[in-house]
Design a protein around this motif. Structure first.
Motif, PDB file in Angstrom:
ATOM      1  N   LEU A   1      44.857  42.400  28.636  1.00 20.28           N
ATOM      2  CA  LEU A   1      45.515  41.361  27.864  1.00 20.28           C
ATOM      3  C   LEU A   1      44.462  40.436  27.251  1.00 20.28           C
ATOM      4  O   LEU A   1      43.316  40.420  27.677  1.00 20.28           O
ATOM      5  N   ALA A   2      44.880  39.665  26.231  1.00 17.06           N
ATOM      6  CA  ALA A   2      43.948  38.749  25.588  1.00 17.06           C
ATOM      7  C   ALA A   2      43.369  37.775  26.605  1.00 17.06           C
ATOM      8  O   ALA A   2      44.034  37.398  27.571  1.00 17.06           O
ATOM      9  N   GLY A   3      42.133  37.363  26.361  1.00 15.38           N
ATOM     10  CA  GLY A   3      41.460  36.469  27.282  1.00 15.38           C
ATOM     11  C   GLY A   3      41.811  35.014  27.051  1.00 15.38           C
ATOM     12  O   GLY A   3      42.552  34.655  26.129  1.00 15.38           O
ATOM     13  N   GLU A   4      41.233  34.174  27.893  1.00 12.81           N
ATOM     14  CA  GLU A   4      41.473  32.742  27.893  1.00 12.81           C
ATOM     15  C   GLU A   4      40.145  32.043  27.591  1.00 12.81           C
ATOM     16  O   GLU A   4      39.194  32.148  28.366  1.00 12.81           O
ATOM     17  N   ARG A   5      40.076  31.346  26.450  1.00 13.33           N
ATOM     18  CA  ARG A   5      38.855  30.652  26.059  1.00 13.33           C
ATOM     19  C   ARG A   5      38.837  29.270  26.697  1.00 13.33           C
ATOM     20  O   ARG A   5      39.805  28.517  26.602  1.00 13.33           O
ATOM     21  N   LEU A   6      37.722  28.945  27.354  1.00 14.64           N
ATOM     22  CA  LEU A   6      37.631  27.737  28.161  1.00 14.64           C
ATOM     23  C   LEU A   6      36.430  26.889  27.756  1.00 14.64           C
ATOM     24  O   LEU A   6      35.477  27.383  27.137  1.00 14.64           O
ATOM     25  N   GLU A   7      36.458  25.619  28.147  1.00 14.37           N
ATOM     26  CA  GLU A   7      35.336  24.724  27.915  1.00 14.37           C
ATOM     27  C   GLU A   7      34.290  24.830  29.022  1.00 14.37           C
ATOM     28  O   GLU A   7      33.132  24.462  28.822  1.00 14.37           O
ATOM     29  N   ALA A   8      34.703  25.338  30.183  1.00 12.40           N
ATOM     30  CA  ALA A   8      33.782  25.514  31.309  1.00 12.40           C
ATOM     31  C   ALA A   8      34.337  26.600  32.209  1.00 12.40           C
ATOM     32  O   ALA A   8      35.562  26.800  32.275  1.00 12.40           O
ATOM     33  N   VAL A   9      33.448  27.325  32.879  1.00  8.67           N
ATOM     34  CA  VAL A   9      33.861  28.322  33.865  1.00  8.67           C
ATOM     35  C   VAL A   9      33.021  28.146  35.116  1.00  8.67           C
ATOM     36  O   VAL A   9      31.868  27.706  35.053  1.00  8.67           O
ATOM     37  N   SER A  10      33.597  28.496  36.248  1.00  7.04           N
ATOM     38  CA  SER A  10      32.869  28.542  37.509  1.00  7.04           C
ATOM     39  C   SER A  10      32.502  29.993  37.782  1.00  7.04           C
ATOM     40  O   SER A  10      33.383  30.857  37.828  1.00  7.04           O
ATOM     41  N   VAL A  11      31.229  30.256  37.951  1.00 13.67           N
ATOM     42  CA  VAL A  11      30.747  31.602  38.223  1.00 13.67           C
ATOM     43  C   VAL A  11      30.380  31.683  39.695  1.00 13.67           C
ATOM     44  O   VAL A  11      29.560  30.910  40.189  1.00 13.67           O
ATOM     45  N   GLY A  12      31.008  32.622  40.403  1.00 11.74           N
ATOM     46  CA  GLY A  12      30.731  32.828  41.814  1.00 11.74           C
ATOM     47  C   GLY A  12      29.631  33.853  42.020  1.00 11.74           C
ATOM     48  O   GLY A  12      28.920  34.217  41.080  1.00 11.74           O
ATOM     49  N   PRO A  13      29.476  34.354  43.239  1.00 17.43           N
ATOM     50  CA  PRO A  13      28.417  35.323  43.522  1.00 17.43           C
ATOM     51  C   PRO A  13      28.551  36.639  42.765  1.00 17.43           C
ATOM     52  O   PRO A  13      27.559  37.355  42.604  1.00 17.43           O
ATOM     53  N   ALA A  14      29.769  36.948  42.305  1.00 13.77           N
ATOM     54  CA  ALA A  14      29.986  38.234  41.650  1.00 13.77           C
ATOM     55  C   ALA A  14      30.422  38.105  40.203  1.00 13.77           C
ATOM     56  O   ALA A  14      29.963  38.854  39.334  1.00 13.77           O
ATOM     57  N   THR A  15      31.337  37.166  39.900  1.00 13.25           N
ATOM     58  CA  THR A  15      31.898  37.110  38.556  1.00 13.25           C
ATOM     59  C   THR A  15      32.516  35.743  38.306  1.00 13.25           C
ATOM     60  O   THR A  15      32.427  34.846  39.149  1.00 13.25           O
TER      61      THR A  15
END
Length: 246
Positions: free
Chosen positions: A19-33
């Protein structure tokens, strides 16, 4: 510290695969993704087959369906012209099925992804990918090779799009395999090029079906565009963060 190669221009996550993605102003990146990335799949309700827009035309309209996570991490989806609906849920399944023309169902990969959900799960069709990074320099190179095409980042489903000056004759990040990057406070190792598939040619909102996109990547960059990166140090990343070699 090395000079910045560019700055983060777009950040994306994809709560539901295909499905279409979600464009964000910030993301939290964990150990994997990226947190909240690829938690759900869309399946053919008759046999449990997971959506494969890259291989089967019956799924070609799936990237037109939007997906997002609410603040309490619940999935919502919307078909073109429709309202946001909670998922998994019979109402959203009915809307998606009507849009695609056959019976489908959105299902989580794990019960942890959908609080209170009691229905069947589905299985990811491939191993969870690490961070997918793409530069506008590579998009500019593809545009130069295929001027009539639209190399919109949404064709390629990156997590991080870095605004970077074009490098003549080069898809630059493809040449950085094995190097380490800092993207703001996030530390990454560039692990491998991202091999492209038929998904890249499919029409989405704002651009048409275009086989020339993939044809030029096959011819000029061994099928590849962008890179997969593994996470050395998790962090929150915001728009405007600088990207440097470490």
């Amino acid at each position: 510290m090395s000079e910045a190669l560019g700055t983060v221009g777009q950040l994306w996550r994809y709560p539901a695969s295909s499905l279409a993605g979600e464009r964000l102003e910030a993301v939290s990146v964990g150990p994997a993704t990226v947190d909240g990335d690829r938690l759900f799949g869309l399946v053919d309700a008759s046999d449990g087959e997971i959506a494969r827009p890259d291989r089967d035309p019956k799924w070609h309209k799936v990237p037109l369906i939007r997906a997002r996570l609410t603040e309490d991490r619940r999935l919502e989806v919307a078909v073109p012209g429709g309202a946001w609906l909670p998922a998994p849920d019979p109402q959203s399944d009915a809307a998606v099925s009507a849009f695609l023309g056959f019976e489908t169902s959105i299902r989580p990969y794990s019960r942890e992804n959908a609080a209170g959900y009691k229905g069947p799960l589905t299985v990811e069709r491939y191993a969870r990918t690490p961070i997918h990074l793409l530069t506008t320099a590579s998009l500019a190179r593809l545009k130069a090779l295929h001027p009539e095409g639209t190399p919109d980042p949404r064709r390629f489903r990156p997590n991080i799009v870095v605004d970077m000056e074009p490098v003549e004759g080069s898809f630059p990040e493809t040449e950085w395999i094995g190097r380490k990057l800092a993207v703001g406070d996030l530390l990454l190792t560039i692990a491998e090029p991202c091999r492209r598939c038929g998904f890249t040619i499919i029409a989405q909102d704002g651009f048409d079906n275009d086989p020339g996109i993939l044809r030029n990547l096959v011819r000029h960059n061994a099928h590849n565009l962008g890179v997969y990166c593994t996470v050395d140090r998790p962090a929150r990343v915001e728009i405007g963060a600088p990207m440097r070699f470490v």
